[in-house]
Design a protein around this motif. Structure first.
Motif, PDB file in Angstrom:
ATOM      1  N   VAL A   1      -2.631-100.720  13.768  1.00  0.00           N
ATOM      2  CA  VAL A   1      -3.402-100.207  14.906  1.00  0.00           C
ATOM      3  C   VAL A   1      -4.850-100.631  14.725  1.00  0.00           C
ATOM      4  O   VAL A   1      -5.437-100.418  13.671  1.00  0.00           O
ATOM      5  CB  VAL A   1      -3.319 -98.671  14.957  1.00  0.00           C
ATOM      6  N   ASN A   2      -5.419-101.242  15.740  1.00  0.00           N
ATOM      7  CA  ASN A   2      -6.813-101.663  15.577  1.00  0.00           C
ATOM      8  C   ASN A   2      -7.744-100.593  16.122  1.00  0.00           C
ATOM      9  O   ASN A   2      -7.431 -99.899  17.092  1.00  0.00           O
ATOM     10  CB  ASN A   2      -7.049-103.058  16.173  1.00  0.00           C
ATOM     11  N   PRO A   3      -8.895-100.431  15.457  1.00  0.00           N
ATOM     12  CA  PRO A   3      -9.815 -99.328  15.783  1.00  0.00           C
ATOM     13  C   PRO A   3     -10.294 -99.390  17.216  1.00  0.00           C
ATOM     14  O   PRO A   3     -10.568 -98.358  17.813  1.00  0.00           O
ATOM     15  CB  PRO A   3     -10.994 -99.549  14.828  1.00  0.00           C
ATOM     16  N   GLU A   4     -10.397-100.587  17.788  1.00  0.00           N
ATOM     17  CA  GLU A   4     -10.848-100.694  19.169  1.00  0.00           C
ATOM     18  C   GLU A   4      -9.895 -99.977  20.119  1.00  0.00           C
ATOM     19  O   GLU A   4     -10.298 -99.271  21.019  1.00  0.00           O
ATOM     20  CB  GLU A   4     -10.935-102.163  19.566  1.00  0.00           C
ATOM     21  N   ALA A   5      -8.601-100.171  19.889  1.00  0.00           N
ATOM     22  CA  ALA A   5      -7.599 -99.533  20.737  1.00  0.00           C
ATOM     23  C   ALA A   5      -7.695 -98.021  20.602  1.00  0.00           C
ATOM     24  O   ALA A   5      -7.596 -97.292  21.587  1.00  0.00           O
ATOM     25  CB  ALA A   5      -6.212-100.023  20.354  1.00  0.00           C
TER      26      ALA A   5
ATOM     27  N   ARG B   1     -10.594 -96.746  22.573  1.00  0.00           N
ATOM     28  CA  ARG B   1     -10.313 -96.741  24.001  1.00  0.00           C
ATOM     29  C   ARG B   1      -9.498 -95.495  24.374  1.00  0.00           C
ATOM     30  O   ARG B   1      -9.759 -94.824  25.351  1.00  0.00           O
ATOM     31  CB  ARG B   1      -9.554 -98.015  24.374  1.00  0.00           C
ATOM     32  N   ILE B   2      -8.508 -95.209  23.526  1.00  0.00           N
ATOM     33  CA  ILE B   2      -7.663 -94.044  23.800  1.00  0.00           C
ATOM     34  C   ILE B   2      -8.512 -92.771  23.763  1.00  0.00           C
ATOM     35  O   ILE B   2      -8.421 -91.912  24.635  1.00  0.00           O
ATOM     36  CB  ILE B   2      -6.525 -93.970  22.758  1.00  0.00           C
ATOM     37  N   GLU B   3      -9.394 -92.684  22.738  1.00  0.00           N
ATOM     38  CA  GLU B   3     -10.243 -91.490  22.634  1.00  0.00           C
ATOM     39  C   GLU B   3     -11.158 -91.364  23.835  1.00  0.00           C
ATOM     40  O   GLU B   3     -11.344 -90.289  24.391  1.00  0.00           O
ATOM     41  CB  GLU B   3     -11.065 -91.564  21.343  1.00  0.00           C
ATOM     42  N   LYS B   4     -11.762 -92.508  24.260  1.00  0.00           N
ATOM     43  CA  LYS B   4     -12.669 -92.475  25.405  1.00  0.00           C
ATOM     44  C   LYS B   4     -11.918 -92.055  26.669  1.00  0.00           C
ATOM     45  O   LYS B   4     -12.412 -91.263  27.457  1.00  0.00           O
ATOM     46  CB  LYS B   4     -13.314 -93.845  25.599  1.00  0.00           C
ATOM     47  N   ASN B   5     -10.731 -92.596  26.848  1.00  0.00           N
ATOM     48  CA  ASN B   5      -9.928 -92.226  28.010  1.00  0.00           C
ATOM     49  C   ASN B   5      -9.649 -90.732  28.015  1.00  0.00           C
ATOM     50  O   ASN B   5      -9.706 -90.078  29.047  1.00  0.00           O
ATOM     51  CB  ASN B   5      -8.605 -93.001  28.003  1.00  0.00           C
ATOM     52  N   GLY B   6      -9.343 -90.192  26.839  1.00  0.00           N
ATOM     53  CA  GLY B   6      -9.067 -88.768  26.731  1.00  0.00           C
ATOM     54  C   GLY B   6     -10.267 -87.947  27.143  1.00  0.00           C
ATOM     55  O   GLY B   6     -10.174 -87.013  27.938  1.00  0.00           O
ATOM     56  N   GLU B   7     -11.474 -88.363  26.660  1.00  0.00           N
ATOM     57  CA  GLU B   7     -12.697 -87.646  27.017  1.00  0.00           C
ATOM     58  C   GLU B   7     -12.943 -87.705  28.517  1.00  0.00           C
ATOM     59  O   GLU B   7     -13.310 -86.719  29.141  1.00  0.00           O
ATOM     60  CB  GLU B   7     -13.901 -88.252  26.256  1.00  0.00           C
ATOM     61  N   GLY B   8     -12.742 -88.928  29.082  1.00  0.00           N
ATOM     62  CA  GLY B   8     -12.968 -89.121  30.504  1.00  0.00           C
ATOM     63  C   GLY B   8     -12.128 -88.166  31.319  1.00  0.00           C
ATOM     64  O   GLY B   8     -12.606 -87.557  32.268  1.00  0.00           O
ATOM     65  N   LYS B   9     -10.900 -87.997  30.919  1.00  0.00           N
ATOM     66  CA  LYS B   9     -10.021 -87.107  31.679  1.00  0.00           C
ATOM     67  C   LYS B   9     -10.494 -85.653  31.590  1.00  0.00           C
ATOM     68  O   LYS B   9     -10.445 -84.917  32.550  1.00  0.00           O
ATOM     69  CB  LYS B   9      -8.589 -87.204  31.150  1.00  0.00           C
ATOM     70  N   GLU B  10     -10.983 -85.291  30.383  1.00  0.00           N
ATOM     71  CA  GLU B  10     -11.443 -83.911  30.216  1.00  0.00           C
ATOM     72  C   GLU B  10     -12.655 -83.613  31.090  1.00  0.00           C
ATOM     73  O   GLU B  10     -12.834 -82.520  31.579  1.00  0.00           O
ATOM     74  CB  GLU B  10     -11.793 -83.667  28.740  1.00  0.00           C
TER      75      GLU B  10
END
Ligand SMILES: [Zn+2]
Length: 68
Positions: free
Chosen positions: A50-54, A57-66
């Motif tokens: 798993v690359n840290p960039e991915a 992105r997942i973490e940012k997407n999660g924040e965006g939804k919150e």
């Protein structure tokens, strides 16, 4: 010399005696471990780490939804 196809990556490799192929019937330790992991998990793992960039992105997407 006998030829065998690695059951994991399907690559053909050649050996003289089984002692020459320490990971027999696999071509390499990596394939052996991947296959072992697949058996333990009862599914095939993603080969690439798993690359840290991915992850970012997942973490940012999660924040965006919150925030929405
Ligand atoms: Zn292999």
């Amino acid at each position: 010399m006998p030829r065998i196809n690695c059951p994991q990556c399907k690559r053909e490799f050649v050996y003289r005696i089984v002692k020459d192929a320490p990971h027999f019937p696999f071509c390499s330790e990596r394939c052996k471990l991947v296959d072992l992991g697949a058996w333990l998990d009862e599914q095939y793992r993603i080969e690439e780490p798993v690359n840290p960039e991915a992850l970012n992105r997942i973490e940012k997407n999660g924040e965006g939804k919150e925030n929405e």
